[in-house]
Design an enzyme around this catalytic site. Structure first.
Site, PDB file in Angstrom:
ATOM      1  N   CYS A  27      47.445 -23.764  -2.877  1.00  0.00           N
ATOM      2  CA  CYS A  27      47.925 -24.303  -4.155  1.00  0.00           C
ATOM      3  C   CYS A  27      49.349 -23.885  -4.467  1.00  0.00           C
ATOM      4  CB  CYS A  27      47.000 -23.892  -5.289  1.00  0.00           C
ATOM      5  SG  CYS A  27      47.138 -22.155  -5.706  1.00  0.00           S
ATOM      6  N   LYS A  70      24.571  15.634  30.926  1.00  0.00           N
ATOM      7  CA  LYS A  70      24.416  17.069  30.679  1.00  0.00           C
ATOM      8  C   LYS A  70      23.670  17.705  31.851  1.00  0.00           C
ATOM      9  CE  LYS A  70      24.098  16.046  25.789  1.00  0.00           C
ATOM     10  NZ  LYS A  70      23.208  15.754  24.657  1.00  0.00           N
ATOM     11  N   TYR A 123      19.904  14.643  19.631  1.00  0.00           N
ATOM     12  CA  TYR A 123      20.163  14.900  21.051  1.00  0.00           C
ATOM     13  C   TYR A 123      20.205  16.356  21.491  1.00  0.00           C
ATOM     14  CZ  TYR A 123      24.903  14.996  19.115  1.00  0.00           C
ATOM     15  OH  TYR A 123      26.000  15.243  18.354  1.00  0.00           O
ATOM     16  N   ARG A 128      29.872  17.811  10.935  1.00  0.00           N
ATOM     17  CA  ARG A 128      30.537  18.582  11.974  1.00  0.00           C
ATOM     18  C   ARG A 128      31.799  19.281  11.453  1.00  0.00           C
ATOM     19  NH1 ARG A 128      32.383  16.282  17.811  1.00  0.00           N
ATOM     20  NH2 ARG A 128      34.537  16.963  17.678  1.00  0.00           N
ATOM     21  N   ASP A 169       3.875   1.601  -1.205  1.00  0.00           N
ATOM     22  CA  ASP A 169       4.459   1.793  -2.533  1.00  0.00           C
ATOM     23  C   ASP A 169       3.436   2.345  -3.519  1.00  0.00           C
ATOM     24  OD1 ASP A 169       6.860   0.940  -1.642  1.00  0.00           O
ATOM     25  OD2 ASP A 169       6.674  -1.104  -2.426  1.00  0.00           O
ATOM     26  N   LYS A 214      25.777   7.647  24.413  1.00  0.00           N
ATOM     27  CA  LYS A 214      26.639   8.289  23.417  1.00  0.00           C
ATOM     28  C   LYS A 214      26.683   7.378  22.199  1.00  0.00           C
ATOM     29  CE  LYS A 214      31.003  10.781  23.088  1.00  0.00           C
ATOM     30  NZ  LYS A 214      31.700  10.192  21.969  1.00  0.00           N
ATOM     31  N   LYS A 265      33.213   7.377  28.944  1.00  0.00           N
ATOM     32  CA  LYS A 265      33.461   6.333  27.946  1.00  0.00           C
ATOM     33  C   LYS A 265      33.393   4.960  28.600  1.00  0.00           C
ATOM     34  CE  LYS A 265      34.729   8.786  24.240  1.00  0.00           C
ATOM     35  NZ  LYS A 265      35.495   8.688  23.058  1.00  0.00           N
ATOM     36  N   CYS A 310      42.981 -23.620  -7.969  1.00  0.00           N
ATOM     37  CA  CYS A 310      43.053 -23.437  -6.524  1.00  0.00           C
ATOM     38  C   CYS A 310      41.734 -23.921  -5.899  1.00  0.00           C
ATOM     39  CB  CYS A 310      43.319 -21.960  -6.238  1.00  0.00           C
ATOM     40  SG  CYS A 310      43.559 -21.567  -4.512  1.00  0.00           S
ATOM     41  N   GLU A 325       0.832  -1.210   0.000  1.00  0.00           N
ATOM     42  CA  GLU A 325       0.000   0.000   0.000  1.00  0.00           C
ATOM     43  C   GLU A 325       0.861   1.252   0.000  1.00  0.00           C
ATOM     44  OE1 GLU A 325      -3.727  -0.078   2.731  1.00  0.00           O
ATOM     45  OE2 GLU A 325      -2.395  -1.714   3.358  1.00  0.00           O
ATOM     46  N   SER A 382      33.231  19.800  20.973  1.00  0.00           N
ATOM     47  CA  SER A 382      33.516  18.423  21.386  1.00  0.00           C
ATOM     48  C   SER A 382      32.980  18.233  22.797  1.00  0.00           C
ATOM     49  CB  SER A 382      35.016  18.178  21.481  1.00  0.00           C
ATOM     50  OG  SER A 382      35.591  18.152  20.255  1.00  0.00           O
ATOM     51  N   CYS A 405      45.316 -14.913  -4.870  1.00  0.00           N
ATOM     52  CA  CYS A 405      45.903 -16.070  -5.528  1.00  0.00           C
ATOM     53  C   CYS A 405      45.375 -16.074  -6.955  1.00  0.00           C
ATOM     54  CB  CYS A 405      45.501 -17.368  -4.834  1.00  0.00           C
ATOM     55  SG  CYS A 405      45.864 -18.816  -5.858  1.00  0.00           S
ATOM     56  N   GLU A 423      22.287  10.503  28.757  1.00  0.00           N
ATOM     57  CA  GLU A 423      21.934   9.948  27.445  1.00  0.00           C
ATOM     58  C   GLU A 423      23.012   8.979  27.013  1.00  0.00           C
ATOM     59  OE1 GLU A 423      21.451  13.223  24.618  1.00  0.00           O
ATOM     60  OE2 GLU A 423      20.845  14.414  26.342  1.00  0.00           O
ATOM     61  N   ASP A 442      27.607   6.028  18.580  1.00  0.00           N
ATOM     62  CA  ASP A 442      28.885   6.043  17.873  1.00  0.00           C
ATOM     63  C   ASP A 442      28.648   6.054  16.366  1.00  0.00           C
ATOM     64  OD1 ASP A 442      31.574   6.119  17.740  1.00  0.00           O
ATOM     65  OD2 ASP A 442      31.894   3.985  18.130  1.00  0.00           O
ATOM     66  N   CYS A 481      50.302 -19.017  -2.233  1.00  0.00           N
ATOM     67  CA  CYS A 481      48.986 -19.454  -1.775  1.00  0.00           C
ATOM     68  C   CYS A 481      49.100 -20.659  -0.847  1.00  0.00           C
ATOM     69  CB  CYS A 481      48.109 -19.795  -2.973  1.00  0.00           C
ATOM     70  SG  CYS A 481      46.505 -20.447  -2.502  1.00  0.00           S
TER      71      CYS A 481
HETATM   72  P1  AMP Z   1      33.962  13.451  20.815  1.00  0.00           P
HETATM   73  O1  AMP Z   1      33.847  13.182  19.325  1.00  0.00           O
HETATM   74  O2  AMP Z   1      34.599  12.358  21.571  1.00  0.00           O
HETATM   75  O3  AMP Z   1      34.432  14.829  21.099  1.00  0.00           O
HETATM   76  O4  AMP Z   1      32.466  13.407  21.333  1.00  0.00           O
HETATM   77  C1  AMP Z   1      31.546  14.364  20.941  1.00  0.00           C
HETATM   78  C2  AMP Z   1      30.593  13.759  19.973  1.00  0.00           C
HETATM   79  O5  AMP Z   1      29.771  12.776  20.585  1.00  0.00           O
HETATM   80  C3  AMP Z   1      29.618  14.755  19.448  1.00  0.00           C
HETATM   81  O6  AMP Z   1      30.136  15.463  18.358  1.00  0.00           O
HETATM   82  C4  AMP Z   1      28.459  13.902  19.034  1.00  0.00           C
HETATM   83  O7  AMP Z   1      28.585  13.615  17.666  1.00  0.00           O
HETATM   84  C5  AMP Z   1      28.634  12.606  19.789  1.00  0.00           C
HETATM   85  N1  AMP Z   1      27.463  12.207  20.573  1.00  0.00           N
HETATM   86  C6  AMP Z   1      26.895  10.977  20.533  1.00  0.00           C
HETATM   87  N2  AMP Z   1      25.851  10.894  21.342  1.00  0.00           N
HETATM   88  C7  AMP Z   1      25.690  12.113  21.931  1.00  0.00           C
HETATM   89  C8  AMP Z   1      24.752  12.640  22.864  1.00  0.00           C
HETATM   90  N3  AMP Z   1      23.766  11.901  23.373  1.00  0.00           N
HETATM   91  N4  AMP Z   1      24.916  13.931  23.218  1.00  0.00           N
HETATM   92  C9  AMP Z   1      25.914  14.683  22.719  1.00  0.00           C
HETATM   93  N5  AMP Z   1      26.829  14.239  21.835  1.00  0.00           N
HETATM   94  C10 AMP Z   1      26.736  12.960  21.434  1.00  0.00           C
HETATM   95 ZN    ZN Z   2      45.660 -20.756  -4.554  1.00  0.00          ZN
END
Ligand code: AMP
Ligand code: ZN
Length: 665
Positions: A405, A284, A221, A133, A35, A112, A308, A426, A33, A80, A420, A110, A114, A402
């Protein structure tokens, strides 16, 4: 209802479904639906370009090509975060905070995430800009790419401010990441290393439709702007949710540093169940009033700190480095470890990727190494514990031949991997190639599995996939665990595979970089295997979406004498190596070089069928009328503005029957 209102209604509906599906994780409509509605909207928009909106949900599929990304200065600098690694660090931070502000302080905790940070600008409820950024002061504008990410709302809901920035992280959840890697391995490409780098690499892809294919998500965030009428971080997060953003529910308001520790302890364990990677917690100061009092250092806010997580890392002994040979001949070095517990599983092996990686970390047999587990399936070695290195240790010499072979390995310029080159002799390459040939998306041979293929090769019964078609029941019966019935099934499965259409056969051949889509394109263009075999690099790159890398690989495949013999054998056995009569009867080049715009409603064929007919006969379908348009095919209810435009530009307008007679149908 006016056309404009219809378009608006469809956009609203689609935005709403999208929100429910991607943000709330619930759905009240089938994909089909969805689509259909998207198609109706696309149709209406192409007929009525006067109502175009760059934030229409139809733009999520991408297609914009960016050669150079513009550098733009952030309205508010992207700072940062300062880092902490222990409770002591956090207590010291709390003390500094309490010195600078009066009264009770609450905190928002919150996760963090990655990934790659992004700053989004919204004006009047529409996404107007997305910027990476960069160095914090200025970044790259990647709006077209960001629009393809389904969790980024293009249009907001509820009571949002006129203008604001919102910041978040673009992440690639594990499931999607692993799926992307399976697909890459299938066409003989090296897998991506980790979700974070892949997410951040995605933002700078030139073709936004490539970004659209990646299952990225955007987790938000921070809201920033003037006169926002928001008093605290936790309130901001809730408002962002209300406006349609994805803000993970883990975020929590707490009133003491002890509660911060509890949050950290809880998530240090439970983050393993999250669908994406996290590397810590961000704490925060909750009140914006307090945040203002605290301000910033030259690098980071004083009101926030990252904690961390200790990476899930252990040290263990590297007993031996062995080397695996893949289907394409790629060599992967593997670390065989003294078994060790890591993140709930026993780890015995880790990938070393390639020679450069081993040299960079100076990894040696007998070393004590640190092993870490991220989102990837196989753990990785991140460092060597040099203090434990045995006195008689010698640098690793990468293999030159290799392991299967004994052929001398080659390494092409610009490639990380050794290969290889003994394509025909092989064993792991032969077995891998036949396993690919019989796989579901290729020849889909029922009754034959990967293990049996290995047995058949080791027994000397087959040497390449064309030999499969000569197998007899008597041949295979002596194999281990091969009963009468399974032998029958195997032979029948191979026989049935002769009906598999050419495009899947071409994919099954296992030509490097020729995946399913490329195989379809090649078949449509060249129609016969001989035409593909005779194609040159130049004629190949002329085909839509075929690049130099693919072209080279195809030419090389068909230059091989051995492959020529195999293809001839396949032909002899009756495997489909040309496009079917049916498909062919409907194809021609009669419309080559012509661009058609299709508009209105048709009676004998549907719009989509009509477009397919144009493409099958070599024509192109354009979305709006311009001086480049060759013909407009007009059905019932073609928009008057389109007709006027076509007439002004002197473009011939064909009726449905005019068009069909043009193709002699
Ligand atoms: P760093 O790169 O170690 O300086 O960490 C800062 C980066 O953490 C920020 O630029 C965000 O991209 C990231 N980040 C991930 N989760 C969060 C969060 N909940 N609040 C703020 N920054 C965050
Ligand atoms: Zn081989």
């Amino acid at each position: 209802m006016t056309i404009e209102a219809q378009i608006q209604q469809l956009r609203d509906e689609l935005n709403d479904y999208n929100y429910k599906y991607y943000i709330l994780d619930e759905s009240d409509i089938s994909d089909f639906e969805f689509d259909m509605k998207l198609k109706s909207l696309q149709d209406l928009e192409s007929k009525h370009p006067e109502f175009n909106d760059i934030n229409s949900p139809t733009n999520r599929v991408g297609g914009t090509i960016t050669k150079n990304f513009n550098t733009v200065v952030h309205d508010y600098r992207m700072y940062s975060l300062s880092n902490s690694y222990s409770k002591d660090d956090l207590m010291a931070w709390e003390e500094r905070v309490k010195k600078l502000v009066d009264g009770d302080v609450s905190y928002t905790c919150e996760l963090k995430y990655d990934g790659a940070s992004i700053s989004l600008t919204y004006e009047h409820g529409k996404l107007t800009r997305a910027v990476t950024r960069g160095d914090g002061v200025q970044g790259d504008e990647v709006t077209a790419n960001i629009k393809t990410i389904k969790t980024v709302p293009l249009t907001l809901k509820g009571d949002y401010p006129d203008k604001f920035d919102i910041r978040g992280e673009i992440v690639l959840p594990f499931e999607g990441f692993n799926k992307m890697n399976e697909d890459r391995i299938e066409i003989g490409e090296e897998p991506y290393r980790n979700p974070r780098n892949t997410a951040s690499g995605s933002l700078k892809l030139q073709d936004s439709s490539e970004v659209a294919k990646r299952p990225l998500e955007c987790l938000l965030y921070t809201i920033i702007g003037r006169n926002l009428n928001i008093q605290s971080q936790i309130e901001g997060l809730q408002k962002a949710r209300d406006w349609g953003f994805k803000v993970p529910n883990a975020a929590k308001l707490v009133h003491s540093i002890d509660e911060v520790f509890e949050f950290i302890e809880y998530w240090d364990v439970h983050r393993r169940n999250l669908p994406y990677e996290t590397d810590g917690v961000v704490i925060k100061v909750n009140s914006f009033q307090h945040q203002e009092e605290l301000g910033f250092t030259s690098k980071s806010p004083r009101w926030a700190i990252a904690y961390k997580f200790k990476a899930e890392r252990v040290s263990t002994r590297l007993n031996e480095i062995t080397y695996q040979v893949g289907r394409t001949g790629a060599i992967t070095p593997v670390a065989n470890l003294e078994p060790v517990e890591l993140a709930g599983t026993t780890v015995k092996r880790a990938s070393l990727h390639n020679a450069d990686q081993i040299a960079k970390l100076d990894i040696r047999e007998g070393d004590e190494v640190f092993v870490e587990k991220g989102g990837e399936i196989i753990p990785k070695i991140i460092a060597v514990d040099l203090t434990q290195r045995p006195a008689d240790s010698k640098p690793t010499e990468y293999i030159t031949h290799c392991p299967e072979c004994n052929t001398e390995l080659v390494r092409q310029e610009g490639e990380a991997q050794h290969y290889c080159p003994n394509y025909n002799g092989c064993k792991p390459q032969i077995i891998g190639r036949i396993q690919h040939f019989i796989s579901r998306k290729a020849m889909d041979i029922d009754g034959l599995g990967g293990e049996t293929v290995a047995l058949l090769v080791h027994a000397g019964l087959i040497h390449n996939y064309s030999d499969l078609f000569e197998l007899t029941k008597e041949n295979v019966l002596p194999l281990e665990r091969m009963a009468e019935k399974s032998a029958d099934n195997l032979i029948k499965g191979v026989e049935n595979a002769k009906q598999v259409p050419f495009e899947r056969v071409l994919y099954a051949l296992g030509i490097r970089y020729v995946g399913e889509t490329v195989a379809k394109k090649l078949v449509k263009h060249f129609k016969f295997i001989d035409a593909i075999a005779e194609a040159t690099e130049e004629t190949l790159v002329d085909v839509d979406e075929i690049g130099v890398k693919i072209a080279k690989s195809v030419v090389e495949f068909f230059q091989s004498e051995q492959n020529k013999i195999i293809i001839n054998r396949l032909k002899g056995f009756g495997v489909s190596l040309e496009i079917s009569e049916d498909a062919l009867a409907n194809q021609s080049d009669s419309l080559a070089g012509k661009i058609f715009v299709v508009s209105g409603v048709f009676t004998t064929v549907s719009r989509d069928e009509l477009k397919k007919m144009i493409e099958d006969n070599g024509g192109k379908v354009g979305s709006s009328i311009s001086s480049k348009t060759s013909f407009v095919v007009a059905g019932d209810k073609m928009g008057p503005s389109k007709r006027t435009k076509a007439e002004q530009l002197g473009i011939e307008i064909l009726s449905e029957s005019d068009f069909l007679s043009l193709l002699n149908v």
